[in-house]
Design an enzyme around this catalytic site. Structure first.
Site, PDB file in Angstrom:
ATOM      1  N   GLU A 168       5.807 -20.266   3.448  1.00  0.00           N
ATOM      2  CA  GLU A 168       4.898 -20.621   2.362  1.00  0.00           C
ATOM      3  C   GLU A 168       5.281 -19.818   1.137  1.00  0.00           C
ATOM      4  O   GLU A 168       6.080 -18.882   1.216  1.00  0.00           O
ATOM      5  CB  GLU A 168       3.444 -20.333   2.775  1.00  0.00           C
ATOM      6  CG  GLU A 168       2.990 -21.126   3.981  1.00  0.00           C
ATOM      7  CD  GLU A 168       1.563 -20.818   4.411  1.00  0.00           C
ATOM      8  OE1 GLU A 168       1.127 -21.350   5.437  1.00  0.00           O
ATOM      9  OE2 GLU A 168       0.884 -20.047   3.701  1.00  0.00           O
ATOM     10  N   SER A 218       4.491 -16.325   1.870  1.00  0.00           N
ATOM     11  CA  SER A 218       4.930 -15.753   3.153  1.00  0.00           C
ATOM     12  C   SER A 218       6.322 -16.256   3.493  1.00  0.00           C
ATOM     13  O   SER A 218       6.489 -17.331   4.057  1.00  0.00           O
ATOM     14  CB  SER A 218       3.947 -16.119   4.277  1.00  0.00           C
ATOM     15  OG  SER A 218       3.808 -17.517   4.397  1.00  0.00           O
ATOM     16  N   TYR A 276      -1.807 -13.012  13.384  1.00  0.00           N
ATOM     17  CA  TYR A 276      -0.738 -13.882  13.875  1.00  0.00           C
ATOM     18  C   TYR A 276      -1.086 -14.525  15.224  1.00  0.00           C
ATOM     19  O   TYR A 276      -0.508 -15.547  15.602  1.00  0.00           O
ATOM     20  CB  TYR A 276       0.580 -13.121  13.971  1.00  0.00           C
ATOM     21  CG  TYR A 276       0.640 -12.082  15.085  1.00  0.00           C
ATOM     22  CD1 TYR A 276       1.089 -12.438  16.354  1.00  0.00           C
ATOM     23  CD2 TYR A 276       0.267 -10.765  14.856  1.00  0.00           C
ATOM     24  CE1 TYR A 276       1.148 -11.504  17.373  1.00  0.00           C
ATOM     25  CE2 TYR A 276       0.317  -9.819  15.874  1.00  0.00           C
ATOM     26  CZ  TYR A 276       0.761 -10.193  17.130  1.00  0.00           C
ATOM     27  OH  TYR A 276       0.821  -9.259  18.135  1.00  0.00           O
ATOM     28  N   ASN A 311      15.202 -17.601  16.705  1.00  0.00           N
ATOM     29  CA  ASN A 311      16.267 -16.805  17.294  1.00  0.00           C
ATOM     30  C   ASN A 311      17.469 -17.685  17.606  1.00  0.00           C
ATOM     31  O   ASN A 311      18.621 -17.311  17.336  1.00  0.00           O
ATOM     32  CB  ASN A 311      15.769 -16.121  18.578  1.00  0.00           C
ATOM     33  CG  ASN A 311      16.739 -15.088  19.093  1.00  0.00           C
ATOM     34  OD1 ASN A 311      17.247 -14.255  18.341  1.00  0.00           O
ATOM     35  ND2 ASN A 311      17.016 -15.137  20.381  1.00  0.00           N
ATOM     36  N   GLY A 371      17.879 -20.678  16.181  1.00  0.00           N
ATOM     37  CA  GLY A 371      18.268 -21.265  14.905  1.00  0.00           C
ATOM     38  C   GLY A 371      19.240 -20.399  14.130  1.00  0.00           C
ATOM     39  O   GLY A 371      20.090 -20.907  13.391  1.00  0.00           O
ATOM     40  N   ARG A 416      51.386 -24.038  -5.791  1.00  0.00           N
ATOM     41  CA  ARG A 416      51.331 -23.457  -7.137  1.00  0.00           C
ATOM     42  C   ARG A 416      52.358 -22.332  -7.295  1.00  0.00           C
ATOM     43  O   ARG A 416      52.413 -21.423  -6.468  1.00  0.00           O
ATOM     44  CB  ARG A 416      49.919 -22.920  -7.373  1.00  0.00           C
ATOM     45  CG  ARG A 416      49.742 -22.063  -8.626  1.00  0.00           C
ATOM     46  CD  ARG A 416      49.724 -22.848  -9.896  1.00  0.00           C
ATOM     47  NE  ARG A 416      49.255 -22.048 -11.008  1.00  0.00           N
ATOM     48  CZ  ARG A 416      49.345 -22.411 -12.283  1.00  0.00           C
ATOM     49  NH1 ARG A 416      49.895 -23.576 -12.594  1.00  0.00           N
ATOM     50  NH2 ARG A 416      48.893 -21.636 -13.238  1.00  0.00           N
ATOM     51  N   LEU A 456      42.446 -18.997  -6.342  1.00  0.00           N
ATOM     52  CA  LEU A 456      42.781 -20.261  -7.006  1.00  0.00           C
ATOM     53  C   LEU A 456      42.738 -20.151  -8.523  1.00  0.00           C
ATOM     54  O   LEU A 456      43.203 -21.055  -9.228  1.00  0.00           O
ATOM     55  CB  LEU A 456      41.828 -21.361  -6.543  1.00  0.00           C
ATOM     56  CG  LEU A 456      41.909 -21.737  -5.053  1.00  0.00           C
ATOM     57  CD1 LEU A 456      40.818 -22.739  -4.713  1.00  0.00           C
ATOM     58  CD2 LEU A 456      43.281 -22.284  -4.694  1.00  0.00           C
ATOM     59  N   GLU A 458      16.175 -18.639   7.332  1.00  0.00           N
ATOM     60  CA  GLU A 458      16.017 -18.317   8.759  1.00  0.00           C
ATOM     61  C   GLU A 458      16.207 -16.827   9.029  1.00  0.00           C
ATOM     62  O   GLU A 458      16.793 -16.422  10.027  1.00  0.00           O
ATOM     63  CB  GLU A 458      16.941 -19.185   9.610  1.00  0.00           C
ATOM     64  CG  GLU A 458      16.548 -20.654   9.554  1.00  0.00           C
ATOM     65  CD  GLU A 458      17.149 -21.503  10.638  1.00  0.00           C
ATOM     66  OE1 GLU A 458      17.338 -20.987  11.753  1.00  0.00           O
ATOM     67  OE2 GLU A 458      17.429 -22.684  10.371  1.00  0.00           O
ATOM     68  N   SER A 508      19.300 -11.216   5.388  1.00  0.00           N
ATOM     69  CA  SER A 508      20.166 -10.188   5.973  1.00  0.00           C
ATOM     70  C   SER A 508      19.390  -8.904   6.247  1.00  0.00           C
ATOM     71  O   SER A 508      19.629  -8.215   7.252  1.00  0.00           O
ATOM     72  CB  SER A 508      21.358  -9.906   5.039  1.00  0.00           C
ATOM     73  OG  SER A 508      22.257 -11.001   5.037  1.00  0.00           O
TER      74      SER A 508
END
Length: 415
Positions: free
Chosen positions: A161, A164, A212, A274, A276, A302, A372, A397, A400
């Protein structure tokens, strides 16, 4: 003359340990060695090759336009369903492919090699939505929803949300019991697949005073008049993947729409995410590989100062580091994925795999853009897209920092 009882027992003990060690060594020599986690079986290799062929022929032609239009092409979505990518580990009795979790890892990786946007669509379907229903759904829910998810219906996982994100369990969406129904009110944010989804797994709190422990998962159909999908967000990367706000305005659902037990939604979220994270890790491995693969041909062609860019030692060293980053990420993701597939998925392995692969993807894509030069900064070779797409891996998800916290807590607990 025999030694004293004490010395004899010590001698026998040493001899026994030596013989035992030799026996173990001989047994290990003759046993079948466990193959590297990156070594694919014949079926896995065939699957990976077939996904690559599909991605190159059916997705790559649309990548640039989908990115520019912020829209997933309907033919790409339909193609993923027709190929069976949307129900990889759904049992065949429910019209799924009947494969295992690691197969999802391979498919997600290969799709991301061509377009991480398509990859995350397939990832969320398999590693969040399908897994949640298979793991916690009633038989009636499985019979109704799994065939749809395998053949024609996209799903969304609605947890986050506006207030959250990392603190996911402080969510404010409520579910109030009224008669034999629950009425949901609240707003979900950054919901992947929302624009096209036909099914939404919504986390709402039935008892806010319990914190929760009041969070419960609900299955909400797109046709529900109380569910409203907002306009897609304009994003830095994975632009073709729809990311929308989802509003729940007096959204009525039946008691039979509760997924799992009342007040156990937080467990569903933790355990599903976990797995995911391994899917996101696979996406990041594919993203890094795609940037790398699309850079090498140009570097070999190149020429500057009468030799190809690839012949310069400094370029070679950067390529070597990038290739090593990709391989380390793949090993960690495959290891975590194979663990999940056999029911031994360890939380710390999943977090480490996502942490390492997401940071490596940004690093590899950035290196490729640098190598490049001016062409890398343009859209000509498409490498800049991988750079933009890689950034999200360190955010969704579980950021870090959240992965680091998860890893640190486990380490300190073990010591």
């Amino acid at each position: 003359q025999f030694p004293s009882d004490r010395s004899f027992l010590m001698f026998a003990s040493r001899l026994g340990r030596t013989l035992c060690a030799r026996s173990v060594i001989r047994s290990a020599q003759y046993s079948t060695a466990r193959p590297p986690v990156t070594q694919l079986s014949e079926d896995e290799r065939i699957l990976k090759e077939s996904v690559r062929k599909f991605a190159e022929t059916q997705i790559r032609p649309f990548v640039s336009s989908m990115d520019a239009d912020n829209e997933m092409h309907p033919d790409v979505i339909q193609g993923c369903f027709e190929q069976g990518f949307m129900g990889l580990d759904i049992p065949q009795e429910f019209d799924g492919a009947g494969l295992d979790f690691f197969s999802s890892v391979l498919v997600i990786e290969e799709l991301a090699r061509v377009d991480p946007s398509v990859s995350v669509m397939v990832d969320v379907q398999n590693t969040l939505v399908n897994i949640a229903i298979q793991g916690w759904g009633t038989e009636a829910q499985k019979k109704h929803y799994l065939p749809l998810l395998a053949t024609n219906t996209l799903g969304s996982f609605c947890l986050s949300e506006w207030g959250s994100g990392s603190d996911a369990f402080s969510l404010k969406t409520k579910a109030e019991k009224k008669g034999d129904k629950y009425v949901l009110n609240g707003t979900k944010a950054w919901i992947t697949n929302a624009k096209q989804a036909g099914l939404f797994i919504v986390m709402a709190n039935i008892a806010p005073e319990k914190g929760y422990k009041g969070i419960t998962a609900f299955l909400v159909d797109r046709s529900n008049p109380g569910l409203v999908v907002g306009k897609p967000e304009k994003k830095l990367g994975i632009c073709a993947s729809s990311t929308c706000e989802v509003q729940l305005n007096d959204c009525e659902v039946e008691e039979s729409d509760v997924l799992g037990e009342l007040g156990k939604g937080y467990q569903i979220a933790i355990q599903t995410l976990n797995k995911g994270r391994v899917g996101i890790g696979a996406q990041m491995v594919g993203c890094a590989q795609g940037a790398f693969d699309n850079s090498i041909p140009y570097l070999k062609q190149r020429k500057q100062f009468n030799q190809s860019l690839a012949e310069f030692q400094s370029i070679q060293h950067q390529l070597a580091r990038a290739a090593t980053d990709i391989e380390i990420s793949r090993v960690m993701v495959y290891n975590a994925g194979r663990g999940v597939a056999v029911g031994e998925g360890d939380e710390i392995q999943c977090s480490m795999a996502k942490l390492v692969s997401s940071e490596a993807a940004e690093r590899v894509a950035s290196t490729c853009v640098n190598l490049l030069g001016g062409v890398g900064f343009t859209k000509e070779l498409g490498v800049e897209k991988y750079y933009r797409d890689a950034k999200i891996g360190q955010i969704y998800e579980g950021t870090s920092n959240i992965q680091l916290q998860t890893i640190a807590k486990r380490i300190l607990k073990e010591y």
